[in-house]
Design an enzyme around this catalytic site. Structure first.
Site, PDB file in Angstrom:
ATOM      1  N   GLY A 175      -6.766  -8.228  10.823  1.00 48.61           N
ATOM      2  CA  GLY A 175      -7.962  -7.377  10.868  1.00 48.61           C
ATOM      3  C   GLY A 175      -9.235  -8.213  10.730  1.00 48.61           C
TER       4      GLY A 175
ATOM      5  N   ARG B 263      -3.181  -9.267  16.722  1.00 48.98           N
ATOM      6  CA  ARG B 263      -1.901  -9.379  16.023  1.00 48.98           C
ATOM      7  C   ARG B 263      -0.894  -9.816  17.082  1.00 48.98           C
ATOM      8  NH1 ARG B 263      -4.335  -4.833  13.171  1.00 48.98           N
ATOM      9  NH2 ARG B 263      -4.747  -5.545  11.061  1.00 48.98           N
TER      10      ARG B 263
ATOM     11  N   ASP C 122      -2.692 -12.396   4.459  1.00 50.21           N
ATOM     12  CA  ASP C 122      -1.367 -12.929   4.114  1.00 50.21           C
ATOM     13  C   ASP C 122      -0.482 -13.193   5.328  1.00 50.21           C
ATOM     14  OD1 ASP C 122      -1.678 -13.149   1.417  1.00 50.21           O
ATOM     15  OD2 ASP C 122      -0.754 -11.214   0.927  1.00 50.21           O
TER      16      ASP C 122
ATOM     17  N   THR D 122     -10.322 -10.784   4.654  1.00 52.80           N
ATOM     18  CA  THR D 122      -9.850  -9.402   4.780  1.00 52.80           C
ATOM     19  C   THR D 122     -10.706  -8.503   3.898  1.00 52.80           C
ATOM     20  OG1 THR D 122      -8.085  -7.828   4.232  1.00 52.80           O
ATOM     21  CG2 THR D 122      -8.002  -9.927   3.092  1.00 52.80           C
TER      22      THR D 122
ATOM     23  N   ASP E 172      -9.714  -6.012   2.419  1.00 51.58           N
ATOM     24  CA  ASP E 172      -8.856  -5.322   1.441  1.00 51.58           C
ATOM     25  C   ASP E 172      -8.818  -5.961   0.049  1.00 51.58           C
ATOM     26  OD1 ASP E 172      -8.175  -3.454   3.324  1.00 51.58           O
ATOM     27  OD2 ASP E 172      -6.263  -4.386   3.845  1.00 51.58           O
TER      28      ASP E 172
ATOM     29  N   ASP F 129      -6.823  -8.122  -0.988  1.00 51.92           N
ATOM     30  CA  ASP F 129      -5.428  -8.005  -1.420  1.00 51.92           C
ATOM     31  C   ASP F 129      -4.661  -9.324  -1.313  1.00 51.92           C
ATOM     32  OD1 ASP F 129      -5.392  -8.116   1.319  1.00 51.92           O
ATOM     33  OD2 ASP F 129      -3.875  -6.567   1.573  1.00 51.92           O
TER      34      ASP F 129
ATOM     35  N   ARG G 253      -4.543   0.349   3.300  1.00 49.91           N
ATOM     36  CA  ARG G 253      -3.239   1.005   3.504  1.00 49.91           C
ATOM     37  C   ARG G 253      -2.342   0.760   2.305  1.00 49.91           C
ATOM     38  NH1 ARG G 253      -1.518  -0.585   9.177  1.00 49.91           N
ATOM     39  NH2 ARG G 253      -3.409   0.516   9.737  1.00 49.91           N
TER      40      ARG G 253
HETATM   41  P1  ADP Z   1      -3.280 -10.267   8.035  1.00 55.59           P
HETATM   42  O1  ADP Z   1      -3.377 -11.708   8.351  1.00 55.59           O
HETATM   43  O2  ADP Z   1      -4.627  -9.611   7.916  1.00 55.59           O
HETATM   44  O3  ADP Z   1      -2.370  -9.992   6.846  1.00 55.59           O
HETATM   45  P2  ADP Z   1      -1.164  -9.356   9.807  1.00 55.59           P
HETATM   46  O4  ADP Z   1      -0.190  -9.111   8.718  1.00 55.59           O
HETATM   47  O5  ADP Z   1      -1.268  -8.349  10.905  1.00 55.59           O
HETATM   48  O6  ADP Z   1      -2.659  -9.523   9.285  1.00 55.59           O
HETATM   49  O7  ADP Z   1      -0.807 -10.776  10.446  1.00 55.59           O
HETATM   50  C1  ADP Z   1      -1.591 -11.331  11.471  1.00 55.59           C
HETATM   51  C2  ADP Z   1      -0.703 -12.136  12.386  1.00 55.59           C
HETATM   52  O8  ADP Z   1      -0.119 -13.229  11.672  1.00 55.59           O
HETATM   53  C3  ADP Z   1       0.483 -11.396  12.964  1.00 55.59           C
HETATM   54  O9  ADP Z   1       0.158 -10.622  14.085  1.00 55.59           O
HETATM   55  C4  ADP Z   1       1.390 -12.535  13.361  1.00 55.59           C
HETATM   56  O10 ADP Z   1       0.985 -13.123  14.580  1.00 55.59           O
HETATM   57  C5  ADP Z   1       1.141 -13.537  12.239  1.00 55.59           C
HETATM   58  N1  ADP Z   1       2.203 -13.390  11.232  1.00 55.59           N
HETATM   59  C6  ADP Z   1       2.388 -12.368  10.360  1.00 55.59           C
HETATM   60  N2  ADP Z   1       3.504 -12.532   9.621  1.00 55.59           N
HETATM   61  C7  ADP Z   1       4.044 -13.698  10.047  1.00 55.59           C
HETATM   62  C8  ADP Z   1       5.223 -14.448   9.701  1.00 55.59           C
HETATM   63  N3  ADP Z   1       6.072 -14.003   8.756  1.00 55.59           N
HETATM   64  N4  ADP Z   1       5.479 -15.580  10.364  1.00 55.59           N
HETATM   65  C9  ADP Z   1       4.629 -16.027  11.319  1.00 55.59           C
HETATM   66  N5  ADP Z   1       3.519 -15.385  11.702  1.00 55.59           N
HETATM   67  C10 ADP Z   1       3.212 -14.243  11.086  1.00 55.59           C
HETATM   68  O1  F6P Z   2      -6.413  -5.084   6.533  1.00 55.80           O
HETATM   69  C1  F6P Z   2      -7.650  -4.507   6.846  1.00 55.80           C
HETATM   70  C2  F6P Z   2      -7.468  -3.085   7.281  1.00 55.80           C
HETATM   71  O2  F6P Z   2      -8.727  -2.586   7.650  1.00 55.80           O
HETATM   72  C3  F6P Z   2      -6.793  -2.172   6.280  1.00 55.80           C
HETATM   73  O3  F6P Z   2      -7.642  -1.694   5.266  1.00 55.80           O
HETATM   74  C4  F6P Z   2      -6.293  -1.084   7.179  1.00 55.80           C
HETATM   75  O4  F6P Z   2      -5.189  -0.424   6.615  1.00 55.80           O
HETATM   76  C5  F6P Z   2      -5.899  -1.831   8.427  1.00 55.80           C
HETATM   77  O5  F6P Z   2      -6.644  -3.039   8.432  1.00 55.80           O
HETATM   78  C6  F6P Z   2      -6.159  -1.059   9.679  1.00 55.80           C
HETATM   79  O6  F6P Z   2      -5.727  -1.807  10.762  1.00 55.80           O
HETATM   80  P1  F6P Z   2      -6.058  -1.391  12.269  1.00 55.80           P
HETATM   81  O7  F6P Z   2      -7.379  -1.993  12.599  1.00 55.80           O
HETATM   82  O8  F6P Z   2      -4.955  -1.999  13.036  1.00 55.80           O
HETATM   83  O9  F6P Z   2      -6.113   0.101  12.332  1.00 55.80           O
END
Ligand code: ADP
Ligand code: F6P
Length: 324
Positions: free
Chosen positions: A15, A76, A107, A129, A131, A133, A175
């Site tokens: 995000g 993503r 994360d 982020t 969040d 978090d 979320r």
């Molecule tokens: P955030 O970084 O905000 O937590 P996401 O959880 O959507 O957002 O992760 C962003 C991107 O990081 C994912 O779309 C994916 O490409 C990569 N990613 C997430 N988890 C993993 C993982 N376990 N191993 C490798 N890449 C990952």
């Molecule tokens: O992680 C940031 C965030 O805005 C969360 O607060 C929310 O749950 C999520 O991303 C929403 O993601 P999307 O933009 O895919 O709807």
């Protein structure tokens, strides 16, 4: 011996968050000052696999510090969560002469950075982020802007809610994480704060408190509800039916992710981005830049990802005392 890094990449992933541009700007300009070349990787790991890679210089980041969103775009990418995708990502880096990457995200993005590090591409994460978090850091880029955006919106809703003597449910982002809801709940003087980490689902208790508050002469009743609990519209209908008090639900949604970053987000993002570029210049890898106990530090990615974060019990308890 630390690998000598000549060219670095920078990407934003997951995000978007206000202040990511300030972080990119700091990475680019610090890296150049350290004698490194910089490439921008568009659209997170998806752009890495698609080889959407651009050369960046100091002017590439001109006029960006005040802008929300991310000039590198974000995405993503499911493919990158697979070993094949990660191997391909490392190969693309090598093909483009990228020795290290600054990954700005949450994360999930750091899990990807950890994998890329283990494949020989030096990676440094920067927490971005709204969040708040990420367990290893007390600060994440974007939270300050998002929470202030939400707070201002809730203040406005409060005005009309009071005028109409209504109950208002305002759903804020988060979320799995309730920090935006908790801070708005405190900062907006809400009557109820519903967090994914704490809400017990006892709607009848809320209804009883609304009826009591009305008896005591309260003109409005503000419920800050986190996205992770959701169902704000149906909750409003049930509350109105049970209390006879007009109830409206507002979902603030993605407006919380946009807008010009606050000064705090710009400055913290600048310092964290600069630190990340310096770490790469020193040949470091597999580290996250964090802000802990009033200091900027860097932590091993795997150690950082193993940490757990819950809502601050102290903040929650104080909030619960202030709401009623
Ligand atoms: P955030 O970084 O905000 O937590 P996401 O959880 O959507 O957002 O992760 C962003 C991107 O990081 C994912 O779309 C994916 O490409 C990569 N990613 C997430 N988890 C993993 C993982 N376990 N191993 C490798 N890449 C990952
Ligand atoms: O992680 C940031 C965030 O805005 C969360 O607060 C929310 O749950 C999520 O991303 C929403 O993601 P999307 O933009 O895919 O709807």
């Amino acid at each position: 011996m630390a690998k000598q890094v000549k060219t670095i990449g920078v990407l934003t992933s997951g995000g978007d968050a206000p202040g990511m541009n300030a972080a990119i700007r700091a990475v680019v300009r610090t890296a150049i000052a350290e004698g490194l070349k910089v490439k921008g990787i568009m659209r997170g790991y998806a752009g890495l696999l698609a080889e959407e890679i651009i050369d960046m210089d100091s002017t590439s980041v001109s006029d960006t510090i005040n802008r929300g969103g991310t000039i590198l775009y974000t995405a993503r990418c499911q493919e990158f969560t697979t070993p094949e995708g990660q191997k391909q990502g490392a190969e693309v880096c090598r093909k483009h002469g990228i020795d290290g990457v600054v990954v700005i995200g949450g994360d999930g993005s750091f899990r990807g950075a950890g994998k890329l590090s283990s494949l020989g591409i030096n990676c440094i994460g920067v927490p971005g982020t709204i969040d708040l978090d990420i367990a290893c850091t007390d600060y994440t880029i974007g939270f300050d802007t998002a929470v202030n955006t939400a707070m201002e919106a809730i203040d406005k809703i409060r005005d009309t809610s009071t005028s109409h003597e209504r109950c208002s449910i305002i759903e804020v982002m988060g979320r799995r994480a309730g920090y935006i809801a908790l801070w708005c709940g405190i900062g907006n003087g809400a009557e109820e704060i519903l967090l994914p980490e704490r809400y017990d689902g006892d709607e009848q208790a809320i209804i009883n408190r609304i009826i009591e508050a009305r008896k005591k002469g309260k003109k409005h009743y503000i419920i800050v509800n986190a996205e992770g609990i959701g169902h704000s519209a149906s909750m409003a209908r049930r509350i109105e039916a049970a209390t006879g008090i007009e109830t409206r639900a507002t979902i603030l949604g993605h407006m919380q992710r946009g807008g010009s970053p606050t000064c705090k987000d710009r400055v913290y993002a600048s310092i964290m981005g600069a630190r990340a570029a310096q770490l790469l210049a020193q040949g470091k890898s597999n580290r996250l830049v964090a802000y802990r106990h009033g200091e900027y530090v860097d932590i091993d990615i795997h150690e950082a990802l193993a940490m757990q974060k819950d809502i601050s019990e102290e903040q929650y308890q104080i909030a619960m005392k202030l709401v009623r």
